[in-house]
Structure formats: structure tokens, C-alpha cells
Design an enzyme around this catalytic site. Structure first.
Site, PDB file in Angstrom:
ATOM      1  N   MET A  85     -49.577 -10.902  26.762  1.00 57.53           N
ATOM      2  CA  MET A  85     -49.710  -9.789  27.701  1.00 57.53           C
ATOM      3  C   MET A  85     -49.553  -8.411  27.055  1.00 57.53           C
ATOM      4  O   MET A  85     -50.261  -7.474  27.427  1.00 57.53           O
ATOM      5  CB  MET A  85     -48.720  -9.952  28.864  1.00 57.53           C
ATOM      6  CG  MET A  85     -49.090 -11.054  29.838  1.00 57.53           C
ATOM      7  SD  MET A  85     -47.767 -11.400  31.037  1.00 57.53           S
ATOM      8  CE  MET A  85     -47.671  -9.822  31.916  1.00 57.53           C
ATOM      9  N   VAL A 117     -52.832  -6.862  26.082  1.00 60.21           N
ATOM     10  CA  VAL A 117     -53.596  -6.259  27.182  1.00 60.21           C
ATOM     11  C   VAL A 117     -52.919  -4.984  27.665  1.00 60.21           C
ATOM     12  O   VAL A 117     -53.572  -3.978  27.957  1.00 60.21           O
ATOM     13  CB  VAL A 117     -53.747  -7.255  28.353  1.00 60.21           C
ATOM     14  CG1 VAL A 117     -54.542  -6.625  29.499  1.00 60.21           C
ATOM     15  CG2 VAL A 117     -54.431  -8.537  27.884  1.00 60.21           C
ATOM     16  N   GLU A 118     -51.602  -5.010  27.742  1.00 55.80           N
ATOM     17  CA  GLU A 118     -50.858  -3.886  28.297  1.00 55.80           C
ATOM     18  C   GLU A 118     -50.855  -2.665  27.384  1.00 55.80           C
ATOM     19  O   GLU A 118     -51.090  -1.542  27.831  1.00 55.80           O
ATOM     20  CB  GLU A 118     -49.403  -4.303  28.574  1.00 55.80           C
ATOM     21  CG  GLU A 118     -49.220  -5.293  29.705  1.00 55.80           C
ATOM     22  CD  GLU A 118     -49.440  -4.667  31.067  1.00 55.80           C
ATOM     23  OE1 GLU A 118     -49.555  -3.433  31.153  1.00 55.80           O
ATOM     24  OE2 GLU A 118     -49.506  -5.422  32.055  1.00 55.80           O
ATOM     25  N   SER A 119     -50.558  -2.871  26.096  1.00 52.10           N
ATOM     26  CA  SER A 119     -50.294  -1.733  25.211  1.00 52.10           C
ATOM     27  C   SER A 119     -50.875  -1.883  23.822  1.00 52.10           C
ATOM     28  O   SER A 119     -50.642  -1.016  22.970  1.00 52.10           O
ATOM     29  CB  SER A 119     -48.778  -1.552  25.086  1.00 52.10           C
ATOM     30  OG  SER A 119     -48.203  -2.697  24.465  1.00 52.10           O
ATOM     31  N   TYR A 122     -58.052  -7.451  34.311  1.00 53.13           N
ATOM     32  CA  TYR A 122     -56.803  -7.776  33.623  1.00 53.13           C
ATOM     33  C   TYR A 122     -56.703  -9.264  33.282  1.00 53.13           C
ATOM     34  O   TYR A 122     -56.486  -9.645  32.129  1.00 53.13           O
ATOM     35  CB  TYR A 122     -55.620  -7.354  34.502  1.00 53.13           C
ATOM     36  CG  TYR A 122     -54.268  -7.486  33.843  1.00 53.13           C
ATOM     37  CD1 TYR A 122     -53.790  -6.489  33.006  1.00 53.13           C
ATOM     38  CD2 TYR A 122     -53.464  -8.592  34.075  1.00 53.13           C
ATOM     39  CE1 TYR A 122     -52.540  -6.596  32.407  1.00 53.13           C
ATOM     40  CE2 TYR A 122     -52.215  -8.718  33.480  1.00 53.13           C
ATOM     41  CZ  TYR A 122     -51.761  -7.710  32.647  1.00 53.13           C
ATOM     42  OH  TYR A 122     -50.528  -7.823  32.052  1.00 53.13           O
TER      43      TYR A 122
END
Length: 505
Positions: free
Chosen positions: A110, A113-115, A218
Site C-alpha cells: 500500500m 500506491v499511497e506515497s 486505487y
């Protein structure tokens, strides 16, 4: 836990006879089992191999949105190189925490995808850290946020909070894809979308819900990443090896400690220390904690030993200051890049009242503030100093009544642009006297006049002090002048370009 079973929406699969679908699923299960058996036979020296053993979501999903993300990933080997380099210090810990909870190890992906595994990432919406926690959600999961420290960027605490949050969301939806969607856009929004489809007699699977575009992309991004991690060669991607061993260890500091001193004691660079402890906002660890630091495993024991030998009075650097007429605790704190409460605590003061001539002990940084390049203020300055092609930099000092909207209107620019130039979110609060940069296509605001000024360096001057005095950036002064030495000399002449309509001290 029940894992989501998602089927492809592709026309080819829709037209496949049921018997062939069952055969295809059976073959897929056999292939997965063979892969796991193959991995189990060899020692896991690489974290990507370890991740493959725990992938548990439907990675055979070939929904058009998944395939679209795959196409982008396949063309961007450089992206995976950067992500692997950034992930290297953190991935072992994150993977271990995911395994402890028994969740699909896709969840350990994750932060990509997030940062993109940038611990200092900050979104236009105000989300921060590897896991991009919003302030309120972070507070709900125990991530403290103050002047000294932001738990949303703390690798250990934010990982704990993120995985706890995901487990909670899975209990709510009994579906990992819906849980992931809820992590991105909030459980209320996803629940409303589910209930809306229920009322209309439609499917309540993630792929059929009416959700914001960011959220609809996402989950496909994570599924596509899972596919690549499972079989990178199939997609022409090479994943840079990350050793399957811990990178950092937690060392108790026993109290407040200057980060420069800590880096020296640990035998690492100051930037490396901040990258392992990105939750630290300032030049020292917070006075009220957390009282620990992450350091490379190989340095942990020597760091503990050096700390044990360090006298309490040497943990911080102190400077005596004599109160002058017109001083206030806030003004003094701003001068020394600290907080009034810390000055009160250091001097055992019960009120904010001070008197002329009073001697105060002020905690100050061991090095010049520019040396602490990864503190929150210096990261913001670096963001502000990023050159914008075809634009001219102006400085704006926030006044009473200012807002992002009013400032953007004054300089004929956008609110989002203005916030981005200053490493902020439009939701962030502005404070009087705060320095913002505006990159305009004109040389000055309507009420500003930029002129060349010759400045003679005085005793005690530094680049940062001169920059603060004339409301410009250190980088600009360096651009406008040629330096033969690293240090300024009294009497040296500098060329500055300043807004002469402002009053300077």
C-alpha cells in the site's frame, strides 16, 4: 478472514463455458501452489520472495482498470527502481507487521500506491507520511501531531495504525477490496455506495460501486502491483533485491536529544537519521517524547553505549539570553527557532511574564538550521525554492485576515498552486508573519516594487539571518552572488533583490 473473490469483467472470460472456467481456476490454483512450494524450498533472502508467499487477493483479475494500471507500470521500470530504493529501510518491518496480523501481504504494498514509499510525502488534501494519514484519522488511531512531532510520518507508529485500521475496515466490510477503498476515501462513503447498490438490486462488489475516480483507481493499482510482484518477469519488470533482514532497531534515548548529536553518536549522517525518524519535525527529539530513535541495526549497540556516556547537560546546546525592552516569550522563541513552552520549562517559569534584564536559558540547535535539511521547516523552504520555469519568485508575509484564497487572488494564481509551492495543503492554517512564496509570471505584486540592494555583511550575520531580514531565500542570495568561501566575512558586499515597499528591521 474471508478474502475477496473477484472475477474478471473481460468479454473473453464472460464468453468462456463454465467447465473451462473451472479448469482455468484449477490450473491457477495449481500454479500458485507450485510457486509457493518452489519458494519454500529455498531460503528467503529477498523481501520480494517473502512477499510472494503471502499474496492472497485475487491477482487473476483482468478487469480493464487493472490492465490499464499494468500498462503504465510495464512502461516505468525507473519507478520501480525508485520505489525499491525508498522501501529498503522500511519494507522488512512493514512486511513483518502485516504477517503478524495474518492479512494478505498485498497490504504491505500500500505505501507504494499511497506515497511511493516517500516518508515525507504530503498531499494537497493534507495527508502525510508513507501511509498518507489524514489528521483526524491519524488522531483517532493514536498518531500524535504537534510542533515537534508528527506520528503520521513515524514509520513504526503509522504502520501499526494503518494495519490496525485495515483490519478494522475488513471486519466492517468482510471484503479486502472494499476495505482498501474505504482506506482511500473513508468507510462512510464506501458504505453509502454499497447501500445505494443494495437498494437498486445491483452488485455490491467494489468493481460495481459508484466511487470517486481516485478510489476507483486505487484498488486496481494495488492488484496490478500484486501481479507484478508475483511474476515480475512476465511484465518485463525487474525488482531490485531488498535483503530479508531488519534494517533498523529502536533505541531509547531517555529524554530530549539534539538530532545532530544523535547522528554523531550513532555514526550516521543527519539525513539518514531523519529518514529513519521522519516523524521528528525539528532539530531535536520532542521534549515530551517519544523518547526513542530508530538507527541502523549495525549501529544500535554502539549508539546505546555512547548515549550512556553522554552527560545530561550535553544532550542539548544552551544559550543565555538577556531579555530586552519589547521582548515577549513568543518573539524570543521565534528568534531561536523554538517554542515558548520549552523556554518556560527550561527556566522553570510558571507564567509568560518576563522582565527586562532577566536571564533566560534557551535551547538552541548545535548546527546551523540549514544543516537540519529534513526538518519540517527546511523541507518547506526547499519546496519553496524549487525553480518554476517561466516564473518569478515573490515573497509574501502573511498578514491578519489573509487566506490562501485572498493571497492567490492578489497574485492572480490558483489556491492549489499556491499551497503546492509552499509544501502545504489549502486546508492548512496560516499564521501571521508566516513567509510564503509566490511564483508569478510578473516581477512583482500590484503593490510591490522589487529593487536591487547592496548589503554590507555585519558581525554575526549568516545567510539565513540576512534572508530572513529581507524576506528572500538563502538559495536566491547564493544565485545572486559568487562566494569564494563557505562563510560570510564582515564587510563583504552582497547583491539582493528585495521588495522595497516592505519595512525591514
Amino acid at each position: 478472514m474471508t478474502l475477496t473473490s473477484c472475477q474478471s469483467h473481460s468479454p473473453e472470460q464472460a464468453a468462456t463455458p463454465p467447465v473451462k472456467v473451472e479448469q482455468k481456476v484449477a490450473k491457477g490454483k495449481t500454479a500458485k501452489k507450485a510457486l509457493k512450494n518452489q519458494l519454500a524450498k529455498k531460503p528467503l533472502t529477498d523481501l520480494w520472495d517473502r512477499t510472494r508467499q503471502g499474496l492472497a487477493m485475487d491477482l487473476d483479475n483482468n478487469h480493464p482498470r487493472v490492465l490499464a494500471e499494468l500498462r503504465w507500470y510495464k512502461k516505468n521500470q525507473g519507478y520501480f527502481n525508485r520505489v525499491s530504493n525508498r522501501a529498503s529501510p522500511y519494507f522488512y518491518f512493514i512486511l513483518m507487521e502485516a504477517e503478524k496480523r495474518g492479512v494478505p501481504l498485498e497490504l504491505a504494498l500500500m505505501p507504494i500506491v499511497e506515497s511511493a514509499f516517500d516518508p515525507f510525502a504530503y498531499s494537497h488534501a493534507g495527508a502525510s507520511g508513507l501511509w498518507q494519514f489524514m489528521p483526524a484519522t491519524g488522531e483517532h488511531y493514536g498518531l500524535e501531531q504537534n510542533w515537534w512531532y508528527d506520528g503520521r510520518r513515524d514509520v513504526v507508529e503509522a504502520t501499526r495504525a494503518a494495519l490496525d485500521y485495515m483490519v478494522s475496515l475488513h471486519k466492517m466490510f468482510d471484503d479486502w477490496e472494499l476495505a482498501l477503498a474505504a482506506f482511500n476515501s473513508g468507510p462512510g462513503r464506501v458504505m453509502n455506495a454499497v447501500n445505494k447498490n443494495k437498494r437498486r438490486g445491483k452488485s455490491t462488489r467494489f468493481w460495481d460501486l459508484d466511487l470517486p475516480s481516485e478510489t476507483t483507481a486505487y484498488v486496481p493499482k494495488l492488484i496490478a502491483l500484486g501481479k507484478i510482484v508475483r511474476d515480475p518477469a512476465k511484465y518485463g519488470i525487474k525488482l531490485k533485491s531488498i535483503p530479508n533482514k531488519p534494517h533498523f532497531a529502536k533505541v531509547k534515548t531517555g529524554g530530549q536529544l539534539d538530532m545532530a548529536k544523535a547522528a554523531n553518536l550513532a555514526g550516521i549522517t543527519l539525513n539518514e537519521l531523519y529518514r529513519l525518524n521522519p516523524g521528528i519535525n525539528r532539530w531535536s527529539t520532542p521534549p515530551s517524547g517519544p523518547h526513542h530513535l530508530l538507527v541502523p541495526v549495525a549501529k544500535a549497540e554502539s549508539f546505546r553505549a555512547e548515549l550512556a556516556q553522554l552527560p545530561a547537560e550535553k544532550r542539548m546546546q544552551w544559550q543565555r539570553y538577556s531579555v530586552k525592552s519589547g521582548d515577549s516569550l513568543i518573539r524570543i522563541a521565534n528568534t531561536f527557532n523554538t517554542k515558548p513552552g520549552l523556554i518556560k520549562e527550561a527556566n522553570k517559569m510558571e507564567t509568560d511574564l518576563i522582565r527586562v534584564g532577566q536571564s533566560l536559558l534557551i535551547p538552541v540547535a548545535v548546527k546551523e538550521k540549514e544543516e537540519y535539511a529534513l526538518t519540517a521547516p527546511q523541507r518547506r523552504i526547499a519546496k519553496q525554492n524549487t525553480q518554476r520555469a517561466g516564473r518569478h519568485r515573490l515573497n509574501h508575509s502573511v498578514k491578519s485576515g489573509d487566506s490562501f484564497w485572498s493571497i492567490a487572488k492578489k497574485y492572480n494564481t490558483g489556491v492549489q498552486e499556491l499551497a503546492r509551492w509552499n509544501g502545504m495543503s489549502p486546508r492548512d492554517n496560516l499564521r501571521i508573519g508566516q513567509q510564503l512564496v509566490v511564483w508569478t509570471k510578473t516581477n512583482a505584486p500590484r503593490d510591490g516594487v522589487v529593487r536591487r540592494v547592496n548589503y554590507k555583511v555585519r558581525n554575526g550575520d549568516s545567510l539565513s539571518r540576512i534572508a530572513d531580514k529581507f524576506n528572500v531565500a538563502v538559495a536566491q542570495i547564493k544565485t545572486w552572488n559568487t562566494f569564494d568561501s563557505k562563510y560570510l566575512q564582515p564587510g563583504q558586499q552582497l547583491t539582493l533583490y528585495v521588495d522595497v515597499t516592505r519595512a525591514y528591521e
